[in-house]
Write a protein that holds these residues in place. Structure first.
Motif, PDB file in Angstrom:
ATOM      1  N   TRP A  35       8.727   8.272  -2.821  1.00  0.00           N
ATOM      2  CA  TRP A  35       8.887   7.401  -1.671  1.00  0.00           C
ATOM      3  C   TRP A  35       9.238   5.988  -2.128  1.00  0.00           C
ATOM      4  N   VAL A  36       9.580   5.131  -1.192  1.00  0.00           N
ATOM      5  CA  VAL A  36       9.972   3.760  -1.495  1.00  0.00           C
ATOM      6  C   VAL A  36       9.010   2.814  -0.780  1.00  0.00           C
ATOM      7  N   ASP A  83       6.943   1.915   5.768  1.00  0.00           N
ATOM      8  CA  ASP A  83       6.164   2.668   4.790  1.00  0.00           C
ATOM      9  C   ASP A  83       5.012   3.491   5.347  1.00  0.00           C
ATOM     10  N   ASP A  84       4.742   3.383   6.630  1.00  0.00           N
ATOM     11  CA  ASP A  84       3.574   4.057   7.204  1.00  0.00           C
ATOM     12  C   ASP A  84       3.582   5.556   6.923  1.00  0.00           C
ATOM     13  N   PHE A  85       4.657   6.234   7.288  1.00  0.00           N
ATOM     14  CA  PHE A  85       4.701   7.689   7.140  1.00  0.00           C
ATOM     15  C   PHE A  85       4.620   8.101   5.671  1.00  0.00           C
ATOM     16  N   SER A  86       5.413   7.440   4.824  1.00  0.00           N
ATOM     17  CA  SER A  86       5.454   7.804   3.403  1.00  0.00           C
ATOM     18  C   SER A  86       4.108   7.595   2.727  1.00  0.00           C
ATOM     19  N   MET A  87       3.489   6.454   2.996  1.00  0.00           N
ATOM     20  CA  MET A  87       2.206   6.148   2.374  1.00  0.00           C
ATOM     21  C   MET A  87       1.126   7.106   2.873  1.00  0.00           C
ATOM     22  N   THR A  88       1.139   7.407   4.148  1.00  0.00           N
ATOM     23  CA  THR A  88       0.176   8.354   4.706  1.00  0.00           C
ATOM     24  C   THR A  88       0.334   9.709   4.031  1.00  0.00           C
ATOM     25  N   ASP A  89       1.570  10.151   3.853  1.00  0.00           N
ATOM     26  CA  ASP A  89       1.863  11.426   3.207  1.00  0.00           C
ATOM     27  C   ASP A  89       1.379  11.429   1.752  1.00  0.00           C
ATOM     28  N   PHE A 103      10.798  -7.517  -1.968  1.00  0.00           N
ATOM     29  CA  PHE A 103      11.330  -6.539  -2.921  1.00  0.00           C
ATOM     30  C   PHE A 103      10.925  -5.143  -2.490  1.00  0.00           C
ATOM     31  N   ARG A 104      11.553  -4.161  -3.109  1.00  0.00           N
ATOM     32  CA  ARG A 104      11.162  -2.770  -2.907  1.00  0.00           C
ATOM     33  C   ARG A 104      11.132  -2.083  -4.260  1.00  0.00           C
ATOM     34  N   THR A 105      10.400  -0.986  -4.326  1.00  0.00           N
ATOM     35  CA  THR A 105      10.316  -0.223  -5.569  1.00  0.00           C
ATOM     36  C   THR A 105      10.201   1.263  -5.259  1.00  0.00           C
ATOM     37  N   ASP A 106      10.793   2.073  -6.116  1.00  0.00           N
ATOM     38  CA  ASP A 106      10.697   3.521  -5.982  1.00  0.00           C
ATOM     39  C   ASP A 106       9.383   3.982  -6.597  1.00  0.00           C
ATOM     40  N   LEU A 107       8.647   4.822  -5.878  1.00  0.00           N
ATOM     41  CA  LEU A 107       7.369   5.336  -6.362  1.00  0.00           C
ATOM     42  C   LEU A 107       7.388   6.857  -6.424  1.00  0.00           C
ATOM     43  N   ARG A 108       6.720   7.389  -7.403  1.00  0.00           N
ATOM     44  CA  ARG A 108       6.413   8.820  -7.440  1.00  0.00           C
ATOM     45  C   ARG A 108       4.906   8.925  -7.571  1.00  0.00           C
ATOM     46  N   THR A 109       4.267   9.501  -6.575  1.00  0.00           N
ATOM     47  CA  THR A 109       2.820   9.663  -6.556  1.00  0.00           C
ATOM     48  C   THR A 109       2.492  11.086  -6.984  1.00  0.00           C
ATOM     49  N   PHE A 110       1.842  11.228  -8.129  1.00  0.00           N
ATOM     50  CA  PHE A 110       1.463  12.532  -8.661  1.00  0.00           C
ATOM     51  C   PHE A 110       0.091  12.908  -8.126  1.00  0.00           C
ATOM     52  N   LYS A 111       0.026  14.021  -7.424  1.00  0.00           N
ATOM     53  CA  LYS A 111      -1.229  14.498  -6.860  1.00  0.00           C
ATOM     54  C   LYS A 111      -1.981  15.340  -7.898  1.00  0.00           C
ATOM     55  N   LEU A 125       5.070 -13.459   1.314  1.00  0.00           N
ATOM     56  CA  LEU A 125       4.310 -14.348   2.187  1.00  0.00           C
ATOM     57  C   LEU A 125       4.178 -15.740   1.584  1.00  0.00           C
ATOM     58  N   ARG A 126       3.753 -15.769   0.327  1.00  0.00           N
ATOM     59  CA  ARG A 126       3.637 -17.015  -0.434  1.00  0.00           C
ATOM     60  C   ARG A 126       3.568 -16.622  -1.895  1.00  0.00           C
ATOM     61  N   SER A 127       3.530 -17.580  -2.778  1.00  0.00           N
ATOM     62  CA  SER A 127       3.619 -17.302  -4.206  1.00  0.00           C
ATOM     63  C   SER A 127       2.647 -16.210  -4.657  1.00  0.00           C
ATOM     64  N   GLY A 128       3.197 -15.078  -5.123  1.00  0.00           N
ATOM     65  CA  GLY A 128       2.396 -13.981  -5.624  1.00  0.00           C
ATOM     66  C   GLY A 128       1.720 -13.135  -4.575  1.00  0.00           C
ATOM     67  N   VAL A 129       1.941 -13.430  -3.293  1.00  0.00           N
ATOM     68  CA  VAL A 129       1.263 -12.712  -2.207  1.00  0.00           C
ATOM     69  C   VAL A 129       2.300 -12.056  -1.302  1.00  0.00           C
ATOM     70  N   TYR A 130       2.090 -10.763  -1.054  1.00  0.00           N
ATOM     71  CA  TYR A 130       3.032  -9.967  -0.275  1.00  0.00           C
ATOM     72  C   TYR A 130       2.277  -9.099   0.720  1.00  0.00           C
ATOM     73  N   GLN A 131       3.035  -8.510   1.637  1.00  0.00           N
ATOM     74  CA  GLN A 131       2.464  -7.534   2.562  1.00  0.00           C
ATOM     75  C   GLN A 131       3.401  -6.341   2.626  1.00  0.00           C
ATOM     76  N   GLU A 132       2.809  -5.148   2.686  1.00  0.00           N
ATOM     77  CA  GLU A 132       3.609  -3.930   2.763  1.00  0.00           C
ATOM     78  C   GLU A 132       4.181  -3.787   4.170  1.00  0.00           C
ATOM     79  N   SER A 133       5.394  -3.243   4.240  1.00  0.00           N
ATOM     80  CA  SER A 133       6.041  -3.040   5.532  1.00  0.00           C
ATOM     81  C   SER A 133       5.419  -1.846   6.251  1.00  0.00           C
ATOM     82  N   LYS A 134       4.720  -2.121   7.317  1.00  0.00           N
ATOM     83  CA  LYS A 134       4.101  -1.036   8.092  1.00  0.00           C
ATOM     84  C   LYS A 134       5.166  -0.171   8.750  1.00  0.00           C
ATOM     85  N   VAL A 135       6.221  -0.806   9.220  1.00  0.00           N
ATOM     86  CA  VAL A 135       7.290  -0.080   9.918  1.00  0.00           C
ATOM     87  C   VAL A 135       7.989   0.902   8.977  1.00  0.00           C
TER      88      VAL A 135
END
Length: 201
Positions: A87-88, A106-112, A71-79, A94-104
């Motif tokens: 960002w998105v 989300d890297d730039f957005s999450m870093t920002d 899944f994906r979700t729209d985020l607004r990070t308030f500084k 991966l398995r029931s209730g367990v996920y991993q964030e897409s490094k490819v």
């Protein structure tokens, strides 16, 4: 007693712990159904005081959309500087209730969003969490799809990273109690701090 006082009392009572055990990854009892979070805007209400959260006043999540592999979700990070970053986030099942964030994706957005402080300076401790934990390790997503949803990770040093989202900027006692009861059931014992979503615009 106002909702704010109830909220603060719940935090103080629940975080008065003498010993914080080393983090273990909780296995969710059931699957996380992102589809059931649609139609509601969710706000961080409680979180660990980790470096990635140190300059964040609040985070808003919405528009949950199922994808072919998660899944994906729209985020607004308030500084804290009163800026916000939209960002998105993309999560792979991966398995029931367990996920991993897409490094490819989300890297730039999450870093920002997480590694620049309120003065515009680079936060190396936050960057280390982004690169070594948030973009590398498994997320346990847990929700009752009504009162809360939460993300739980373990850092490399064995520390909890927990972010709890509520369906309002000012969660009520029912929302808070439901989240705390689930954290206790999972055996998660760590100090949580109130976000400042009521001050985010």
């Amino acid at each position: 007693m106002s909702i704010t006082k109830i909220f603060l009392a719940a935090i103080l009572l629940s975080t008065a712990i003498a010993f914080e055990p080393k983090c273990f990854f909780p296995e969710p009892a059931g699957d996380f159904d992102a589809y059931k979070l649609r139609g509601t805007t969710w706000y961080t209400g409680l979180q660990t005081n980790d470096a990635a959260a140190s300059d964040i006043k609040c985070e808003r999540a919405g528009n949950f959309t199922e994808t072919s592999n998660g899944f994906r979700t729209d985020l607004r990070t308030f500084k804290k500087s009163n800026k916000h970053i939209d960002w998105v986030a993309h999560f792979t099942f991966l398995r029931s209730g367990v996920y991993q964030e897409s490094k490819v994706k989300d890297d730039f957005s999450m870093t920002d969003a997480y590694t620049v402080d309120e003065n515009g300076k680079y936060n190396s401790a936050a960057d280390s969490i982004v690169e070594n934990v948030l973009l590398e390790r498994d997320y346990a997503f847990i929700s009752d799809h009504l009162n809360y949803w939460m993300a739980i990770l373990c850092s490399e040093e064995g520390q909890w990273i927990v972010w709890v989202y509520f369906p309002t900027k000012t969660p009520n006692l029912t929302n808070i109690a439901a989240a705390y009861n689930e954290l206790q059931r999972l055996g998660v014992s760590t100090q949580l701090h109130a976000s400042q979503c009521d001050k985010a615009h």
